[in-house]
Design a protein around this motif. Structure first.
Motif, mmCIF file in Angstrom:
data_model
loop_
_atom_site.group_PDB
_atom_site.id
_atom_site.type_symbol
_atom_site.label_atom_id
_atom_site.label_comp_id
_atom_site.label_asym_id
_atom_site.label_seq_id
_atom_site.Cartn_x
_atom_site.Cartn_y
_atom_site.Cartn_z
ATOM 1 N N LEU A 1 0.934 -1.033 -0.045
ATOM 2 C CA LEU A 1 -0.067 0.010 0.014
ATOM 3 C C LEU A 1 0.777 1.241 0.073
ATOM 4 N N GLY A 2 0.516 2.354 -0.791
ATOM 5 C CA GLY A 2 1.261 3.262 -0.831
ATOM 6 C C GLY A 2 0.181 4.580 -1.410
ATOM 7 N N GLY A 3 0.976 5.884 -1.252
ATOM 8 C CA GLY A 3 -0.155 6.904 -1.553
ATOM 9 C C GLY A 3 -1.109 6.997 -2.808
ATOM 10 N N LYS A 4 -0.651 5.884 -3.637
ATOM 11 C CA LYS A 4 -1.489 5.790 -5.093
ATOM 12 C C LYS A 4 -2.826 4.890 -4.478
ATOM 13 N N ALA A 5 -2.609 3.841 -3.635
ATOM 14 C CA ALA A 5 -3.431 3.131 -3.323
ATOM 15 C C ALA A 5 -4.600 3.991 -2.204
ATOM 16 N N LEU A 6 -4.077 4.906 -1.759
ATOM 17 C CA LEU A 6 -4.954 5.849 -0.672
ATOM 18 C C LEU A 6 -5.743 6.842 -1.620
ATOM 19 N N THR A 7 -5.099 7.078 -2.639
ATOM 20 C CA THR A 7 -5.798 7.976 -3.658
ATOM 21 C C THR A 7 -6.919 7.350 -4.151
ATOM 22 N N ASN A 8 -6.608 6.221 -4.722
ATOM 23 C CA ASN A 8 -7.852 5.346 -5.441
ATOM 24 C C ASN A 8 -8.891 5.206 -4.454
ATOM 25 N N TYR A 9 -8.487 4.778 -3.151
ATOM 26 C CA TYR A 9 -9.740 4.570 -2.029
ATOM 27 C C TYR A 9 -10.548 5.809 -1.732
ATOM 28 N N LEU A 10 -9.851 7.033 -1.862
ATOM 29 C CA LEU A 10 -10.576 8.090 -1.631
ATOM 30 C C LEU A 10 -11.333 8.490 -2.851
ATOM 31 N N SER B 1 -6.624 -4.741 6.100
ATOM 32 C CA SER B 1 -7.765 -5.740 6.084
ATOM 33 C C SER B 1 -9.088 -4.985 5.785
ATOM 34 N N ASP B 2 -9.056 -3.602 6.048
ATOM 35 C CA ASP B 2 -10.259 -2.902 5.886
ATOM 36 C C ASP B 2 -10.726 -2.804 4.384
ATOM 37 N N ILE B 3 -9.541 -2.929 3.585
ATOM 38 C CA ILE B 3 -9.758 -2.957 1.949
ATOM 39 C C ILE B 3 -9.601 -4.450 1.632
ATOM 40 N N GLY B 4 -9.708 -5.559 2.287
ATOM 41 C CA GLY B 4 -9.440 -6.766 1.865
ATOM 42 C C GLY B 4 -7.908 -7.176 1.701
ATOM 43 N N LEU B 5 -6.948 -6.566 2.032
ATOM 44 C CA LEU B 5 -5.565 -6.918 1.876
ATOM 45 C C LEU B 5 -5.261 -7.635 2.969
ATOM 46 N N GLU B 6 -4.465 -8.929 2.925
ATOM 47 C CA GLU B 6 -4.168 -9.673 3.899
ATOM 48 C C GLU B 6 -2.907 -9.586 4.277
ATOM 49 N N GLN B 7 -2.547 -8.555 4.724
ATOM 50 C CA GLN B 7 -1.210 -8.057 5.185
ATOM 51 C C GLN B 7 -1.168 -7.601 6.536
ATOM 52 N N LEU C 1 -17.075 16.099 2.608
ATOM 53 C CA LEU C 1 -15.972 15.155 3.074
ATOM 54 C C LEU C 1 -16.267 14.934 4.562
ATOM 55 N N ASN C 2 -16.030 13.750 5.093
ATOM 56 C CA ASN C 2 -16.353 13.436 6.548
ATOM 57 C C ASN C 2 -15.313 12.534 7.204
ATOM 58 N N ASN C 3 -15.914 11.317 7.299
ATOM 59 C CA ASN C 3 -14.994 10.019 7.800
ATOM 60 C C ASN C 3 -13.905 9.776 6.828
ATOM 61 N N GLU C 4 -14.215 10.011 5.575
ATOM 62 C CA GLU C 4 -13.190 9.812 4.559
ATOM 63 C C GLU C 4 -11.815 10.322 5.063
ATOM 64 N N ARG C 5 -11.935 11.354 5.640
ATOM 65 C CA ARG C 5 -10.820 12.112 5.924
ATOM 66 C C ARG C 5 -9.619 11.424 6.766
ATOM 67 N N PHE C 6 -10.238 10.197 7.660
ATOM 68 C CA PHE C 6 -9.189 9.608 8.468
ATOM 69 C C PHE C 6 -9.455 8.173 8.239
ATOM 70 N N MET C 7 -10.342 7.608 7.522
ATOM 71 C CA MET C 7 -10.651 6.221 7.011
ATOM 72 C C MET C 7 -9.621 5.917 6.050
ATOM 73 N N VAL C 8 -9.222 6.741 5.252
ATOM 74 C CA VAL C 8 -8.144 6.698 4.085
ATOM 75 C C VAL C 8 -7.132 6.159 4.659
ATOM 76 N N PRO C 9 -6.236 7.153 5.212
ATOM 77 C CA PRO C 9 -5.076 6.717 5.817
ATOM 78 C C PRO C 9 -4.878 5.677 6.772
ATOM 79 N N GLU C 10 -6.247 5.203 7.193
ATOM 80 C CA GLU C 10 -6.518 4.077 8.288
ATOM 81 C C GLU C 10 -5.894 2.650 7.686
#
Length: 418
Positions: free
Chosen positions: A183-192, A293-299, A278-287
């Motif tokens: 996971l990196g900045g690109k994945a966080l941007t895509n999630y947002l 596991s929040d996005i299904g990544l088993e690491q 924008l509301n809880n997206e502000r902290f759920m993305v970097p979370e």
């Protein structure tokens, strides 16, 4: 090798930092990309993207994919602009020190050497991972830390494509102990993008703009349950006014507007604005860096990844490694990152071992600053390969003659000195 100037290039997946050896700050920081506005044929390269009038219409093409340099057509355009237009220097008169990702593929290293010497004609070249360079800069910034002065620590590089936990001793990477979170900045941007497109406005094609919004409004939660409760009460609600392509390039943040009727002029202005809620997206993305596991990544999350990296090193190094955990990379700039990492890491480490989680003055520029210092030292001359040596031996012959030593001489990858 002579006394030619050395260009220092931190060639990241998201941005490039470029300047000359010995400088305290890079000359320019710019996107490592080519952009084109929707419906237009003209392209904008590197720093030109920073001044384009409407970021919401840009479609980017990057040279990096999954952390590795794979598109040389894009990279060549970015480099030519950087060397010729920004630095206004002739590569034939210079050396080049460049960063490369951990575990860079030999085929990519070979292509890089060919490009550096045959396309640009640099006099000398060395490629190094960013992490030991960041630790070198940190040692200069905090010489009072024993571990930093000894070149020992764990560099947590929260980059564009991946997040690496890289243990070092005596400034050298302990390669068998390196661990990675995919996971990196690109994945966080895509999630947002996914979250806001589902809840508010379709932003799936607005990568460049959403990346800027993420960097502007997101933060790492210190207490997830409390922040979720606060979000339900509207404590974290923000409005982001999107750019109109005329007056604003990237838009701006404003506090939520009251739902009451105001003056007609204010109402007319508001009706012309496109506003992203924008509301809880502000902290759920970097979370997701801490809970993949929040996005299904088993690491494992970031704290456990650091523990895994340290435990893979020699036990005698554990106290020093834990005492000097250095956070670098663009995602590390997210407010609250360091404090949250310490909070999660401390319970995982034995009580009798001190835990120190540190942040350099600018986590994005740490690697470049270390590279700038390295390029002025005798280590660069010892580690760089010259154009004459490349023309005489060739990359393939160097590898065939003495694989380990040749690779070290050609790229500085396995014998990195801090």
């Amino acid at each position: 090798m002579g006394h030619e100037p050395v260009i220092v290039l931190d060639n990241g997946g998201s941005s490039c930092k470029i300047g000359l050896a010995g400088q305290s700050e890079p000359y320019r920081v710019f996107p490592n990309a080519i952009g084109r506005a929707k419906g237009e044929r003209q392209s904008f390269v590197a720093d030109q993207l920073l001044s384009y009038r409407d970021a919401s219409s840009l479609v980017l093409k990057r040279p990096f994919d999954r952390g590795y340099l794979v598109n040389w057509d894009v990279e060549k355009a970015v480099w030519w602009r950087a060397f010729k237009s920004l630095l206004q220097m002739q590569p034939q008169d210079c050396g080049l020190l460049m960063t490369e990702p951990p575990f860079n593929l030999p085929s990519i290293q070979a292509s890089t050497l060919q490009m550096v010497f045959e396309e640009y004609g640099f006099r000398s070249f060395a490629a190094m991972p960013a992490q030991p360079l960041s630790l070198r800069a940190w040692a200069a910034e905090r010489a009072d830390l024993p571990a930093a002065a000894a070149g020992v620590g764990v560099v947590v590089d929260a980059g564009f494509s991946f997040t690496h936990a890289v243990p070092l001793c005596d400034g050298r990477v302990l390669w068998p102990a390196v661990r990675r979170v995919n996971l990196g900045g690109k994945a966080l941007t895509n999630y947002l993008k996914e979250l806001v497109s589902y809840r508010s406005i379709n932003m799936m094609e607005e990568t460049y703009l959403v990346e800027h919004i993420k960097d502007t409004v997101c933060f790492v939660s210190a207490d997830l349950r409390a922040d979720l409760a606060g979000a339900r009460a509207g404590a974290h609600r923000l409005e982001y006014v999107l750019p109109d392509g005329v007056n604003e390039q990237l838009g701006h943040v404003r506090q939520p507007q009251p739902r009451e009727r105001g003056k007609q002029a204010a109402a007319d202005k508001s009706s012309r604005e496109q506003v992203l809620m924008l509301n809880n997206e502000r902290f759920m993305v970097p979370e997701v860096l801490f809970q993949p596991s929040d996005i299904g990544l088993e690491q494992a999350g970031l704290a456990q990844t650091i523990v895994d990296a340290v435990e893979a090193a020699h036990p005698d190094l554990h106290p020093l490694l834990y005492s000097n955990v250095l956070c670098t990379g663009g995602s590390a700039k997210c407010p609250g990152f360091r404090d949250r990492l310490y909070k999660e890491l401390r319970p995982l480490v034995p009580d009798d071992i001190e835990v120190g989680v540190h942040m350099p003055s600018d986590p994005v520029l740490a690697a470049w600053k270390g590279a700038s210092a390295f390029a002025t030292s005798p280590d660069y001359s010892q580690q760089a390969i010259t154009k004459a040596h490349y023309e005489e031996m060739g990359y393939e012959r160097l590898l065939n003659l003495a694989p380990d030593a040749a690779k070290a001489a050609a790229t500085g990858y396995y014998t990195t000195s801090g």
